[in-house]
Scaffold this motif. Structure first.
Motif, PDB file in Angstrom:
ATOM      1  N   LEU A  40       0.830  -1.214   0.000  1.00  0.00           N
ATOM      2  CA  LEU A  40       0.000   0.000   0.000  1.00  0.00           C
ATOM      3  C   LEU A  40       0.861   1.260   0.000  1.00  0.00           C
ATOM      4  N   ALA A  41       1.982   1.233   0.723  1.00  0.00           N
ATOM      5  CA  ALA A  41       2.900   2.372   0.688  1.00  0.00           C
ATOM      6  C   ALA A  41       3.459   2.540  -0.727  1.00  0.00           C
ATOM      7  N   ASN A  42       3.712   1.418  -1.395  1.00  0.00           N
ATOM      8  CA  ASN A  42       4.247   1.466  -2.753  1.00  0.00           C
ATOM      9  C   ASN A  42       3.258   2.090  -3.736  1.00  0.00           C
ATOM     10  N   THR A  43       1.967   1.864  -3.550  1.00  0.00           N
ATOM     11  CA  THR A  43       0.992   2.428  -4.494  1.00  0.00           C
ATOM     12  C   THR A  43       1.065   3.950  -4.523  1.00  0.00           C
ATOM     13  N   GLU A  44       1.387   4.550  -3.386  1.00  0.00           N
ATOM     14  CA  GLU A  44       1.513   6.014  -3.337  1.00  0.00           C
ATOM     15  C   GLU A  44       2.756   6.476  -4.082  1.00  0.00           C
ATOM     16  N   VAL A  45       3.852   5.709  -3.963  1.00  0.00           N
ATOM     17  CA  VAL A  45       5.080   6.039  -4.698  1.00  0.00           C
ATOM     18  C   VAL A  45       4.830   5.923  -6.206  1.00  0.00           C
ATOM     19  N   VAL A  46       4.146   4.849  -6.590  1.00  0.00           N
ATOM     20  CA  VAL A  46       3.825   4.633  -8.005  1.00  0.00           C
ATOM     21  C   VAL A  46       2.999   5.799  -8.551  1.00  0.00           C
ATOM     22  N   ALA A  47       2.019   6.230  -7.776  1.00  0.00           N
ATOM     23  CA  ALA A  47       1.167   7.341  -8.230  1.00  0.00           C
ATOM     24  C   ALA A  47       1.987   8.619  -8.397  1.00  0.00           C
ATOM     25  N   ARG A  48       2.962   8.842  -7.515  1.00  0.00           N
ATOM     26  CA  ARG A  48       3.811  10.039  -7.632  1.00  0.00           C
ATOM     27  C   ARG A  48       4.693   9.965  -8.878  1.00  0.00           C
ATOM     28  N   ILE A  49       5.224   8.778  -9.161  1.00  0.00           N
ATOM     29  CA  ILE A  49       6.021   8.611 -10.384  1.00  0.00           C
ATOM     30  C   ILE A  49       5.131   8.843 -11.607  1.00  0.00           C
ATOM     31  N   ALA A  50       3.905   8.345 -11.548  1.00  0.00           N
ATOM     32  CA  ALA A  50       2.973   8.519 -12.669  1.00  0.00           C
ATOM     33  C   ALA A  50       2.662   9.993 -12.912  1.00  0.00           C
ATOM     34  N   GLU A  51       2.530  10.756 -11.844  1.00  0.00           N
ATOM     35  CA  GLU A  51       2.265  12.191 -11.999  1.00  0.00           C
ATOM     36  C   GLU A  51       3.386  12.876 -12.772  1.00  0.00           C
ATOM     37  N   ARG A  52       4.606  12.408 -12.581  1.00  0.00           N
ATOM     38  CA  ARG A  52       5.772  13.029 -13.214  1.00  0.00           C
ATOM     39  C   ARG A  52       6.043  12.504 -14.621  1.00  0.00           C
ATOM     40  N   THR A  53       5.539  11.325 -14.930  1.00  0.00           N
ATOM     41  CA  THR A  53       5.916  10.675 -16.190  1.00  0.00           C
ATOM     42  C   THR A  53       4.751  10.477 -17.154  1.00  0.00           C
ATOM     43  N   GLY A  54       3.522  10.624 -16.661  1.00  0.00           N
ATOM     44  CA  GLY A  54       2.370  10.391 -17.520  1.00  0.00           C
ATOM     45  C   GLY A  54       2.046   8.925 -17.744  1.00  0.00           C
ATOM     46  N   THR A  55       2.680   8.058 -16.993  1.00  0.00           N
ATOM     47  CA  THR A  55       2.442   6.614 -17.129  1.00  0.00           C
ATOM     48  C   THR A  55       1.006   6.276 -16.753  1.00  0.00           C
ATOM     49  N   THR A  56       0.405   5.344 -17.500  1.00  0.00           N
ATOM     50  CA  THR A  56      -0.998   4.988 -17.194  1.00  0.00           C
ATOM     51  C   THR A  56      -1.234   3.495 -16.996  1.00  0.00           C
ATOM     52  N   GLY A  57      -0.252   2.640 -17.267  1.00  0.00           N
ATOM     53  CA  GLY A  57      -0.446   1.199 -17.104  1.00  0.00           C
ATOM     54  C   GLY A  57       0.405   0.648 -15.983  1.00  0.00           C
ATOM     55  N   PHE A  58      -0.223  -0.040 -15.019  1.00  0.00           N
ATOM     56  CA  PHE A  58       0.486  -0.472 -13.812  1.00  0.00           C
ATOM     57  C   PHE A  58       0.167  -1.931 -13.496  1.00  0.00           C
ATOM     58  N   ASN A  59       1.188  -2.771 -13.628  1.00  0.00           N
ATOM     59  CA  ASN A  59       1.013  -4.206 -13.439  1.00  0.00           C
ATOM     60  C   ASN A  59       1.099  -4.558 -11.958  1.00  0.00           C
ATOM     61  N   ALA A  60       0.036  -5.162 -11.437  1.00  0.00           N
ATOM     62  CA  ALA A  60      -0.006  -5.582 -10.033  1.00  0.00           C
ATOM     63  C   ALA A  60       0.031  -7.108  -9.987  1.00  0.00           C
ATOM     64  N   LEU A  61       1.184  -7.662  -9.635  1.00  0.00           N
ATOM     65  CA  LEU A  61       1.325  -9.121  -9.632  1.00  0.00           C
ATOM     66  C   LEU A  61       0.758  -9.729  -8.355  1.00  0.00           C
ATOM     67  N   TYR A  62      -0.016 -10.787  -8.544  1.00  0.00           N
ATOM     68  CA  TYR A  62      -0.845 -11.373  -7.499  1.00  0.00           C
ATOM     69  C   TYR A  62      -0.046 -11.917  -6.327  1.00  0.00           C
ATOM     70  N   GLY A  63       1.039 -12.606  -6.626  1.00  0.00           N
ATOM     71  CA  GLY A  63       1.812 -13.282  -5.577  1.00  0.00           C
ATOM     72  C   GLY A  63       1.497 -14.765  -5.522  1.00  0.00           C
ATOM     73  N   LEU A  64       2.491 -15.536  -5.093  1.00  0.00           N
ATOM     74  CA  LEU A  64       2.345 -16.993  -5.023  1.00  0.00           C
ATOM     75  C   LEU A  64       1.530 -17.396  -3.794  1.00  0.00           C
ATOM     76  N   ARG A  65       0.956 -18.591  -3.860  1.00  0.00           N
ATOM     77  CA  ARG A  65       0.347 -19.181  -2.666  1.00  0.00           C
ATOM     78  C   ARG A  65       1.420 -19.352  -1.597  1.00  0.00           C
ATOM     79  N   GLN A  66       1.032 -19.147  -0.353  1.00  0.00           N
ATOM     80  CA  GLN A  66       1.996 -19.214   0.745  1.00  0.00           C
ATOM     81  C   GLN A  66       1.634 -20.321   1.727  1.00  0.00           C
ATOM     82  N   ASP A  67       2.653 -21.025   2.157  1.00  0.00           N
ATOM     83  CA  ASP A  67       2.439 -22.068   3.163  1.00  0.00           C
ATOM     84  C   ASP A  67       1.867 -21.440   4.429  1.00  0.00           C
ATOM     85  N   GLY A  68       0.863 -22.078   4.981  1.00  0.00           N
ATOM     86  CA  GLY A  68       0.312 -21.624   6.249  1.00  0.00           C
ATOM     87  C   GLY A  68      -0.663 -20.474   6.145  1.00  0.00           C
ATOM     88  N   VAL A  69      -0.967 -20.030   4.906  1.00  0.00           N
ATOM     89  CA  VAL A  69      -1.951 -18.958   4.730  1.00  0.00           C
ATOM     90  C   VAL A  69      -3.124 -19.523   3.924  1.00  0.00           C
TER      91      VAL A  69
END
Length: 265
Positions: free
Chosen positions: A93-122
């Protein structure tokens, strides 16, 4: 080439012989005007000076940053995203704010959010709930810069829950039901092919819904022409089906990067 789609160079797989901040200029020297990156920093919340240096490298090269991954842990490596990992939600969640700030400066509009692997014990159901919640949060964070969160089925790990276009599209639908409209499928033709999808059928049925396309040949993940995928036909069909975005060159070149574009003709 029988399509007129433009290209963007994925500088996390191409030009890797150079430091990150030298790759935008290398892409420009090779004739490209747009680049995309996986998360180019070591941590989810890099120092401002690191961000400034990255943005400056893009500006100096005169290329547009067309796409960026959210922080995804060790990639490639054991994580493949952190968005479904309870212990890393605050970091994401902290990273999403950094990404948005970079986007403001660069005009980027596509952002890949990778799901993550299944985790043992979760509990997988808890991971799925969290992935949905965090994707909605990411979509809200980039909505203010006109951004779209991209959902990518990937290959190479049986513990990654989104492997086919159908699974990716089903998750996109869930995110939209949860209230975030700015989410779409990232169709990586290599990953889909390796995972057994009928890529031509996916393109035929869903091209207009793609938020982004990435290409590499299969098998092997090299540049087009090194494998068996009919990439030109697939891109022509995608354009005919309504896709209007750029095409990410996300392959592992079998020759030095600058020499790997001969297939473009």
């Amino acid at each position: 080439m029988s399509h007129t789609l433009g290209y963007t160079v994925n500088c996390s797989l191409l030009f890797t012989e150079l430091p990150v901040n030298e790759r935008p200029q290398a892409a420009r020297d090779a004739g490209f005007h747009a680049v995309e990156f996986w998360w180019p920093f070591e941590t989810a919340t890099p120092e401002q000076a690191e961000i400034d240096a990255f943005v400056t490298a893009l500006d100096n090269a005169g290329v547009r940053l067309s796409g960026l991954n959210f922080f995804a842990g060790q990639l490639p490596g054991p994580d493949r995203g952190v968005l479904s990992h309870p212990s890393r939600t605050a970091e994401f969640l902290a990273n999403t704010e950094v990404v948005a700030r970079i986007a403001e400066r660069t005009g980027t509009t596509g952002f890949n959010a990778l799901y993550g692997l299944r985790q043992d014990g979760v509990d997988p159901a808890e991971q799925d709930r969290l992935a949905l919640e965090n994707t909605v949060a990411a979509a809200n964070a980039v909505a203010k810069v006109g951004g779209t969160v991209l959902v990518e089925p990937i290959s190479g790990s049986d513990d990654y829950p989104l492997r086919t276009a159908a699974e990716g599209l089903a998750f996109v639908a869930k995110v939209k039901e949860a209230g975030a409209e700015n989410v779409a499928l990232l169709a990586d033709f290599f990953h889909l092919a390796v995972n057994g999808d009928d890529v031509a059928a996916v393109v035929r049925d869903h091209a207009a819904e793609f938020g982004h396309i990435q290409i590499a040949d299969a098998p092997g993940r090299g540049e087009p022409g090194t494998g068996e995928l009919p990439i030109d036909e697939l891109l022509t069909a995608a354009q005919a089906g309504g896709y209007r975005g750029l095409v990410g060159l996300e392959y592992k070149p079998t020759v030095p990067s600058a020499q790997s574009f001969g297939w473009l003709g």
